[in-house]
Motif scaffolding. Sequence first.
Motif, PDB file in Angstrom:
ATOM      1  N   GLN A  47      34.591  47.951  32.891  1.00 63.25           N
ATOM      2  CA  GLN A  47      35.764  47.433  32.202  1.00 63.25           C
ATOM      3  C   GLN A  47      35.539  47.272  30.710  1.00 63.25           C
ATOM      4  OE1 GLN A  47      38.561  47.240  33.825  1.00 63.25           O
ATOM      5  NE2 GLN A  47      37.566  47.720  35.771  1.00 63.25           N
ATOM      6  N   THR A  81      39.553  53.476  36.068  1.00 59.57           N
ATOM      7  CA  THR A  81      39.390  52.493  34.988  1.00 59.57           C
ATOM      8  C   THR A  81      40.314  52.833  33.821  1.00 59.57           C
ATOM      9  OG1 THR A  81      37.088  52.151  35.638  1.00 59.57           O
ATOM     10  CG2 THR A  81      37.738  51.410  33.435  1.00 59.57           C
ATOM     11  N   SER A  84      43.865  51.458  33.867  1.00 59.46           N
ATOM     12  CA  SER A  84      44.152  50.045  33.627  1.00 59.46           C
ATOM     13  C   SER A  84      44.348  49.742  32.148  1.00 59.46           C
ATOM     14  CB  SER A  84      43.011  49.179  34.180  1.00 59.46           C
ATOM     15  OG  SER A  84      41.808  49.454  33.493  1.00 59.46           O
ATOM     16  N   ARG A  85      44.314  50.755  31.306  1.00 56.69           N
ATOM     17  CA  ARG A  85      44.463  50.521  29.877  1.00 56.69           C
ATOM     18  C   ARG A  85      45.338  51.609  29.280  1.00 56.69           C
ATOM     19  NH1 ARG A  85      38.184  51.570  28.344  1.00 56.69           N
ATOM     20  NH2 ARG A  85      37.910  50.071  30.046  1.00 56.69           N
ATOM     21  N   THR A 128      46.638  57.393  38.201  1.00 51.87           N
ATOM     22  CA  THR A 128      46.481  56.891  36.829  1.00 51.87           C
ATOM     23  C   THR A 128      47.636  57.324  35.949  1.00 51.87           C
ATOM     24  OG1 THR A 128      44.091  56.632  36.908  1.00 51.87           O
ATOM     25  CG2 THR A 128      45.038  57.150  34.767  1.00 51.87           C
ATOM     26  N   ARG A 131      50.467  55.141  36.671  1.00 57.80           N
ATOM     27  CA  ARG A 131      50.279  53.791  36.107  1.00 57.80           C
ATOM     28  C   ARG A 131      50.606  53.794  34.626  1.00 57.80           C
ATOM     29  NH1 ARG A 131      44.754  50.956  37.590  1.00 57.80           N
ATOM     30  NH2 ARG A 131      45.871  49.206  36.670  1.00 57.80           N
TER      31      ARG A 131
ATOM     32  N   ASN B  46      46.453  48.705  42.713  1.00 59.63           N
ATOM     33  CA  ASN B  46      45.901  49.412  41.555  1.00 59.63           C
ATOM     34  C   ASN B  46      44.553  48.901  41.051  1.00 59.63           C
ATOM     35  OD1 ASN B  46      47.970  51.363  41.010  1.00 59.63           O
ATOM     36  ND2 ASN B  46      49.282  49.687  40.357  1.00 59.63           N
ATOM     37  N   ASP B  47      44.159  47.738  41.497  1.00 61.01           N
ATOM     38  CA  ASP B  47      42.948  47.137  40.958  1.00 61.01           C
ATOM     39  C   ASP B  47      41.724  47.690  41.676  1.00 61.01           C
ATOM     40  OD1 ASP B  47      41.892  43.655  40.447  1.00 61.01           O
ATOM     41  OD2 ASP B  47      40.929  45.571  39.989  1.00 61.01           O
ATOM     42  N   SER B  49      38.556  47.138  40.352  1.00 63.29           N
ATOM     43  CA  SER B  49      37.396  46.474  39.771  1.00 63.29           C
ATOM     44  C   SER B  49      36.590  45.761  40.836  1.00 63.29           C
ATOM     45  CB  SER B  49      37.850  45.473  38.709  1.00 63.29           C
ATOM     46  OG  SER B  49      38.662  44.483  39.305  1.00 63.29           O
TER      47      SER B  49
END
Lengths: 350, 646
Positions: A47, A81, A84-85, A128, A131, B46-47, B49
């Motif tokens: 992250q 990953t 998420s950004r 992704t 998202r 969606n997570d 982590s």
Amino acid sequence: MNPNWWPGSYSKAIQPNNAIINMFLRIMLLFLITMAFGAQAADMSWQSRKTADLVAEARTLLDLGKVTRATEKQLEQIVLTLGSRAPSPDARGLVEQLSQREPQILVAHEEGNTMIPFVDVGAAARVTQRRWTRAAARTNALRAIRAGDPQFLQNYFSADAAGQAGAIDAVGELQVQYLVFYRDQIIDRIEEPGADKLAAAAAAALADIALYESVLTTGTPAIALAAIRELEQTVGADAALRLLKLALRRPDIASASLYEVGRLSATLPVAKNLLWTSLSDPGLGSSAAAVLARHADRNTVNRLATLLDSTENLVQKRALLALRLSGDARAKQIARDWLAQSRPDNESDR
Amino acid sequence: MRFLTLVIAGLLVSQFASALCEFENGTISNPDDPLCRDTQLVYTENDDSGDNIALGYPPPIPVDTLTAVDGFRTYSSLFAQHQDLMLTRDTVGGSVVGQTQLDRDIWAYSIGDVDNLTNDGRPEGAVIINGGIHAREWQSPEVLTEIFEQLVERSDDAHIGQYLRDNLNVVLLPVINIDGFIQTQTFPTRATADERQPRDGRMRRKNLRNPSGGVVDNQLDTTDDSFFGVDLNRNSVHGYGLNGGSSANPISLIYRGTAHSSESEILALQAATGLGPADRLRLGIDVHSFSSVYFTPRTGNTRRDAITLGLATRMRAVTNFKYRYSPGPIGSTGIGSLDNYYAFEFQIPSYTLEIEPLNGGQDYGGTGASHSGFVLPDSEITRVRDEIAATLLLGFYRQSGPPHVTAVHITNLARDEVVYAAQWVADGVGRRLEVTTDRAIVPSDDHRIYIAFNKPMRWYDANGNLSNYAGQSSTAGQLELNEPDGLFGISLQLAPNPDWLDVPGGPPDGYLNYRGDAFTRDMPLSQMGLTVGEPKSVALQIELTDIAEMALDADPSTPVDWQNGHWTGYEDSMLAGGDTGGADCTFIVFLADDANATAPPKVAECQAGAPPPLPPPPPPPQPAGGGGGGSGLWLLPLMLLAARRR
């Protein structure tokens, strides 16, 4: 760290093998602490890494051309990953390229005799991309709604599923004053594809009865079903019951609605009455029986037992069903006794 | 320095904090390592982590509702629905056939009429289908409940549902591993151990037996029992412990138990076969997910194996062959799974039907995370229910038995008179042909024929229009009238469709018992210029297939049944017993120019299966001015003639 906390520190006379054991325990404890810290560190390592570094790592893996389980898993982790950004142009390019990737490694299914993908980087990349679309739509919707942009709704109806989802995310975050502006327009356009989702989100945000009514009467079954489960929390028990009565008119969600009525019955006697009157309904009776069984107290069991003598065949059978489904031992025994009496020769039910 | 080394080692190892289980031959080999055992996994949309696993769609949460929805019903709702259907419908019976590890009742249901007799008074065949043997396979109980509901809803449809009600006993166990299923629903988003082999919670596969003598608890945070349980699909007698398909290690995902049939859930299933009853079973299906495939044993009984293949082909066709077919080695008793039990115990077609998806969640736009195939999105289950129910309905229809002609009526349209009426009636262990009217078919008159069958032969879509069942194409068929000397033949194509009857009433204008079980067809004999001279007996050769593409039983005098893995009394066009059927030639009429002529001896025979007749001799030279074609029957201008079938 308090050294007195270490295992063995309270013992004054330590034998040689105890010393070895204590050393071993201390090392294990230290290792476990490190692992715990390390687990978080590993997660943080994904992250916390910069987008450019993740992209570069993925490119290196692709350039090396070596396909192993570890490399495929790494690519998947990188792609997810990145999702998420906010994407950089390089990230977009990488993910677009990977979205076409077929699964590279197959593993045996646990049932045997067939192979399934170990990891699907292409699928992860496509998720992704969705998202990012959703996140961008959320950002745009936040801006538009705050500005009272009249184009917001039109943009919503023109968007794809990810775009609509992003707009709904925004609705869930905004304060009431921004959403009121669109309320009537949403109701007017409730028949359009996707309107029910937006209406449901707005209804929850505004605790709006009229919006809920439109969702429950015209929304798709999945949206209506989700809506009935949040009614008590958003509009209170009394209003929730009125809305649930509306939902009972829809065969596709009537049963689920009765379960929600059941949850209200602890605080609203009129909800309990609704369950009893539904028992004789050909369409609702089985659900009413199941709900009564779930909330059965002594009085309920007694009343169901009396209904076993009902002249209405359907009521009788639904009462029997409720007694049989109940977790109450007495209720089950009443059902067994009644069956034994009414069908003495039949081992099986029919 | 030592401390630093440990820290670095910990950091390196912790890169795989979510994957610290080790594997040996597919089994977790460090189950007591807390770093493996205690890992708590969470399925998210969606997570991804830490120990979260992103599916790419919302993980389904069970819904309290008896009615099917776009989602998965709680076990208590499913059970309530099953019990309500049993208590309120005469066509549903039920019995407690055993208990789970936690002493929950396991119910088996029988769907069909109470007499367990076919329409002509013979013992019905039976099929058995079960679901929910692996707890995490949520598609399975929903599909079982759907077919349960459809059989009940259709039971008065005057079509396939009513036919099945009258002629087949369906034994159904919607959920066998109830304890495990409830465990998965209690923790719909959580699992333990390792993403590569998640074990408890949502991903529990096995039952709740604890080898120490108790049961696995319902606390996901107490992980010392997470790996325990018996794989119920490795516990059956046939193939138990064989062929490397199971394990003796209680930790293993495919732990077979201490002995075959050691598990109460499997004993319950065995008891349920008695509801068929067992000696009437003709089909066994164990429903699982995932990977879109029919696994099936091959017992080495060649007829049974061939029927199994044929049946699966028809069933797979319903969903356009998106389900694969994977037969086992011939004669291999398998791995102790239920399909082995059904196949070897009863010599019946049996399948492990692995419902979709093919690959995993990525088939629905998800990430394809490991084991996501067990987590079907809410949005897909309605379609899956409907597709598999349609597949199973066809399978039950086909294994109920092949079609046969039950009745024929022929009406002289010019005289508005029934000239032939006959039907097959039960007569002891067989049937006899009861001919109640046998008058001449006058070839100068037009006629209409009515033919009825023992089962609905054609499908009607939701709008009531004639249609093919999904993936099937019932042959249009042929009707021939064959004169024994081969001097003439009248061939009528039954294409594009005869007039299949969808109103009740029996002959001449209504179906016999079910919509689509009878048709009428005009016979425009007057256009053929036929004269016969002496009355001639003629066999009616009827050839067509039913909804599931099964051919007729060519000899209805010997009722079809099932024994030792194949059909009995199922004759082909040559009247040889087998599994393929053929043309019915049992109805013999006669043609005469005089309506009041006496019937000749019935010696006509069927041309189906016979070698082609010799070509007719060349016509004699015609005298000048002569006419007529009395003996020139071979010159028939057959307006509707099609190629003769042999």
